[in-house]
Design a protein around this motif. Structure first.
Motif, short mmCIF file in Angstrom:
data_model
loop_
_atom_site.label_atom_id
_atom_site.label_comp_id
_atom_site.label_asym_id
_atom_site.label_seq_id
_atom_site.Cartn_x
_atom_site.Cartn_y
_atom_site.Cartn_z
N PHE A 115 9.28 -5.25 3.05
CA PHE A 115 7.91 -5.75 2.89
C PHE A 115 7.26 -5.17 1.65
CE2 PHE A 115 3.37 -4.83 3.62
CZ PHE A 115 2.87 -6.12 3.72
N GLU A 116 7.42 -3.88 1.46
CA GLU A 116 6.83 -3.22 0.30
C GLU A 116 7.39 -3.77 -1.01
OE1 GLU A 116 5.59 1.17 1.94
OE2 GLU A 116 7.61 0.93 1.19
N ALA A 117 8.69 -3.94 -1.01
CA ALA A 117 9.34 -4.44 -2.23
C ALA A 117 8.87 -5.86 -2.55
CB ALA A 117 10.86 -4.41 -2.06
N GLU A 118 8.62 -6.64 -1.53
CA GLU A 118 8.21 -8.03 -1.72
C GLU A 118 6.75 -8.15 -2.13
OE1 GLU A 118 8.45 -12.21 -1.75
OE2 GLU A 118 10.06 -10.72 -1.59
N THR A 119 5.89 -7.32 -1.55
CA THR A 119 4.45 -7.49 -1.72
C THR A 119 3.80 -6.51 -2.67
OG1 THR A 119 3.89 -6.02 0.13
CG2 THR A 119 4.31 -8.36 0.65
N GLY A 120 4.41 -5.36 -2.89
CA GLY A 120 3.77 -4.31 -3.69
C GLY A 120 2.87 -3.40 -2.89
N HIS A 121 2.60 -3.75 -1.64
CA HIS A 121 1.79 -2.88 -0.79
C HIS A 121 2.64 -1.70 -0.32
CE1 HIS A 121 -1.10 -6.06 -0.82
NE2 HIS A 121 -0.37 -6.88 -0.07
N THR A 122 1.97 -0.67 0.15
CA THR A 122 2.67 0.43 0.81
C THR A 122 2.22 0.48 2.27
OG1 THR A 122 0.95 2.00 0.11
CG2 THR A 122 2.92 1.80 -1.28
N VAL A 123 3.08 1.04 3.10
CA VAL A 123 2.79 1.13 4.54
C VAL A 123 2.95 2.57 4.99
CG1 VAL A 123 3.39 0.33 6.85
CG2 VAL A 123 3.60 -1.24 4.90
N GLU A 124 1.95 3.03 5.68
CA GLU A 124 1.95 4.38 6.26
C GLU A 124 2.05 4.20 7.77
OE1 GLU A 124 -1.45 7.63 6.18
OE2 GLU A 124 -0.72 7.15 4.16
#
Length: 409
Positions: A51-60
């Motif tokens: 998901f991070e790689a696709e969107t650029g967001h980070t998840v905690e």
């Protein structure tokens, strides 16, 4: 001890190298029920990296035990804090939505609603608005001791109420100390009872708020199940006090009860408790119609989230088509409609197939803010009263009155 694990995406790393952060990149705080993040190599971690790689967001991500999740969410979110996205037992959605703590995602979810199985999707709806999306689903089916069934002279697992009653009676032997069915008491028993009320054609609480537990059909259903104990002695006395799944499972594990109504969560307990136990899992026997009660977890967004768009992207990612493969890695059932096709069911482990085979008959418990109170204070008492032999019509009439009072009707 609860802990946070943070992922850095390739996009974020590149941005750091360039000395800037992409305008679209946000950090999303996610709380999940602990089993989904039980080890560093749990499948959800790889999914979040994708998901991070696709969107650029980070998840905690924070793993929270089931028994602590609801309380922790209410405390944190009532104070304006808490996660951006959270995993919710489907029974909690109405209470949190009614408190104004969940974001309304109706407009975002409507275009993709047909991707999901109707029962699990409806469990995230409150007052005709969508507040949560189904992450995974489960339901209750019938576990049958194959040896005890054969010894009772029955060739196949029951498919109807009549066959179910006959099998329960046939496997009951007072001298041998065996019974046809193990069942829970109080709230656990009430949960097992709900499918039979729906199978009778009755509603517990309809979508328009109509209370139907005092209907002739609902009374018949409760009479049918409680009668296996009060009239036929086909349940062990533990039904009066079994208030945990371990207590409900015990007679089946010990081969003192030939049938058990439970969800896929029982499989591990049965296999660990009696590795030699020869049993089958089949869809629940049907009354006027097929029905089962669904459980599972949804994903919802904090109404106070400052990254609501990124949070929705995460919810859509984790509950969308990718969830079929993701949930399979946990031996859980995706709530995607595509997971319920014949082809998809055939790919599931054999013990999970019966649950998905009856997924289309799944009913969510009434999504009303007061459901926890109704389940505990009303239906727990209904079931206990039925087991004590009190007149079922009187018990159900009183229950309907109490429910209407709780709902302010």
């Amino acid at each position: 001890m609860q802990h946070f694990l943070k992922y850095s995406t390739a996009a974020a790393a590149l941005a750091a190298t360039l000395g800037a952060t992409p305008a679209f990149a946000d950090n999303v705080v996610l709380w999940v029920n602990a089993p989904l993040a039980s080890a560093p190599d749990a499948p959800i971690y790889a999914e979040l990296k994708a998901f991070e790689a696709e969107t650029g967001h980070t998840v905690e991500i924070q793993a929270v035990p089931h028994m602590e999740m609801e309380r922790n969410l209410f405390v944190a979110m009532s104070g304006g804090a808490g996660p951006d996205v959270m995993a919710l037992d489907i029974a909690w959605v109405a209470g949190l939505a009614d408190a104004g703590l969940l974001a309304d995602v109706t407009e975002k979810s409507d275009p993709i609603a047909d991707q999901y199985q109707p029962g699990p999707l409806s469990a995230g709806r409150f007052k005709q608005r969508q507040y949560a999306m189904p992450l995974y689903t489960n339901n209750v089916a019938l576990y049958v001791n194959n040896k005890m069934l054969a010894e009772a002279g029955i060739d196949a697992a029951p498919k109807t109420w009549d066959e179910f009653q006959a099998a329960a009676i046939a496997m009951t032997d007072k001298d041998a100390g065996t019974f046809g069915l193990t069942f829970g008491g109080s709230r656990v028993g009430a949960f097992q009872l709900y499918p039979f009320i729906w199978q009778s054609g009755a509603e517990i609480i309809a979508d328009d708020g109509t209370v139907g537990v005092d209907s002739p059909e609902a009374i018949e259903a409760v009479q049918f199940i409680s009668g296996l104990y009060t009239e036929h002695q086909a349940m062990p006395a533990s039904v009066l006090t079994a208030n945990s799944w371990d207590e409900v499972n015990a007679p089946f594990i010990q081969e003192r009860a030939g049938m058990l109504i439970s969800g896929d969560w029982a499989i591990g307990a049965l296999n660990n408790g009696n590795p030699d136990l020869d049993y089958s899992i089949v869809p629940l026997p049907a009354g006027k119609e097929a029905a089962t009660v669904i459980g599972g977890y949804n994903l919802a967004i904090n109404a106070n989230s400052g990254v609501s768009d990124a949070s929705w992207e995460l919810v859509e990612w984790l509950t969308g088509p990718r969830s079929v493969e993701l949930m399979a890695q946990y031996n859980r059932l995706s709530a995607q409609a595509a997971a319920a096709t014949d082809e998809a069911i055939a790919k599931l482990p054999e013990e999970l197939q019966p649950f998905m085979m009856q997924a289309s008959a799944g009913h969510a418990r009434p999504v009303v803010a007061q459901w926890s109170q109704i389940h505990s204070d009303v239906f727990g008492t209904v079931w206990d009263s039925a087991l004590r032999g009190e007149p079922i019509d009187e018990v159900m009439t009183q229950a309907a009155t109490q429910i209407r009072q709780i709902l302010g009707q």
